[in-house]
Design a protein around this motif. Structure first.
Motif, mmCIF file in Angstrom:
data_model
loop_
_atom_site.group_PDB
_atom_site.id
_atom_site.type_symbol
_atom_site.label_atom_id
_atom_site.label_comp_id
_atom_site.label_asym_id
_atom_site.label_seq_id
_atom_site.Cartn_x
_atom_site.Cartn_y
_atom_site.Cartn_z
ATOM 1 N N TYR A 159 -4.640 -10.911 3.201
ATOM 2 C CA TYR A 159 -5.813 -10.120 3.590
ATOM 3 C C TYR A 159 -5.692 -9.531 4.997
ATOM 4 N N MET A 167 -10.157 -4.935 0.190
ATOM 5 C CA MET A 167 -11.014 -4.056 -0.601
ATOM 6 C C MET A 167 -11.403 -4.703 -1.928
ATOM 7 N N SER A 168 -10.600 -5.645 -2.420
ATOM 8 C CA SER A 168 -10.927 -6.303 -3.678
ATOM 9 C C SER A 168 -12.232 -7.089 -3.570
ATOM 10 N N LEU A 218 -5.682 -5.785 5.666
ATOM 11 C CA LEU A 218 -4.813 -5.187 4.662
ATOM 12 C C LEU A 218 -5.649 -4.717 3.468
ATOM 13 N N PRO A 219 -5.102 -3.828 2.639
ATOM 14 C CA PRO A 219 -5.878 -3.275 1.523
ATOM 15 C C PRO A 219 -6.454 -4.319 0.570
ATOM 16 N N LYS A 220 -5.864 -5.503 0.519
ATOM 17 C CA LYS A 220 -6.362 -6.521 -0.402
ATOM 18 C C LYS A 220 -7.820 -6.883 -0.127
#
Length: 289
Positions: A92, A107-108, A103-105
């Protein structure tokens, strides 16, 4: 361990009272909220700290050091370090040795909410219609804590704020049109609690910073059914907002249009913009039946 630190993890809540703190300036909201809840044996302090560390990042602070996060959240540096290490191991957070960034994770986490509620998806065609009719950006927000949280938006190519608003952007409720609509719909006890804890900072020379004046403004919103905020958030920015209701009449969110003050006078917001926004609000509310 730093003598001023409290132990990390949930052990801090199981071994007696937290150490007394010397009187000083107001503590950052994240640690104040965590400490207020840490007396509950079911409350997981370490999880709360990790979430506070994630929320510390913003569009203006995309990369932060441990010291900066600690100062912003009030969480001890050692605990911040452990939170960041864990988040980095889970994918993350990016660690470049001196500073950290999301990090883009991450966004989940937000996607789980957006995919579980129909409001953003159902609202998008109405936001697009308002944008096409008025040639101005149209947004939808909910109240999240003491801020408004953007959950849907139909943008234009012209940016009228210094910050580029997106889904997930947050702004203070007290000085935004959507925030005023949402605050006006609060039960009185919740509104009183909000006014006690929220610092009404003067973001411009027009910002309402008196609690009495804010209450008067909210009373006008209740009477009118809509809110206009004129250059209180940022000079040169005017915005108009209306509520979105569910089947019981409860205000679920707010829809707004923002304009450049030099281009659109307040009167035009009321005469040309308001009918379009009210009609979109009514139609969207009917879809939620």
């Amino acid at each position: 361990m730093d003598p001023n630190e409290v132990p990390d993890d949930d052990a801090a809540t199981s071994g007696g009272a937290l150490p007394r703190r010397a009187p000083g300036p107001p503590r950052p909201a994240p640690i104040a909220e965590i400490d207020a809840l840490s007396g509950d044996p079911s409350f997981m302090t370490s999880l709360a700290r990790g979430l506070a560390v994630i929320r510390a990042f913003s569009e203006r602070r995309k990369s932060m050091t441990i010291a900066q996060i600690s100062q912003k959240t009030g969480i001890p540096r050692a605990a911040v370090r452990r939170c960041l290490f864990t988040l980095a191991q889970l994918g993350y957070v990016h660690d470049d040795n001196r500073s950290f960034s999301l990090l883009p994770k991450v966004m989940s986490l937000g996607h789980a909410y957006l995919s579980s509620t129909p409001l953003p998806v159902m609202a998008q065609p109405f936001l697009d219609h308002v944008r096409e009719a008025l040639h101005e950006a149209c947004s939808l927000a909910i109240l999240d804590g003491d801020d408004i949280l953007y959950i849907a938006r139909s943008a234009t190519t012209t940016r009228i704020m210094s910050v580029d608003l997106k889904i997930g952007s947050r702004l203070p409720a007290y000085c935004t049109s959507m925030g005023r609509v949402l605050l006006a719909a609060m039960p009185q006890a919740e509104l009183d609690a909000y006014l006690l804890r929220e610092e009404l900072k003067p973001l411009t020379d027009r910002t309402i910073t008196s609690r009495a004046s804010l209450l008067q403004a909210l009373a006008a919103v209740r009477q009118n059914g809509w809110a206009i905020v004129d250059q209180e958030l940022e000079l040169g920015l005017r915005s108009l907002a209306v509520p979105i209701h569910d089947t019981s009449g409860t205000v679920m969110g707010a829809m707004n249009v923002s304009v450049q003050a030099a281009r659109v006078p307040v009167k035009e917001l009321e005469t040309r913009f308001l009918p379009v926004l009210l009609e979109a609000s009514r139609e969207l509310s009917m879809q939620l039946l």
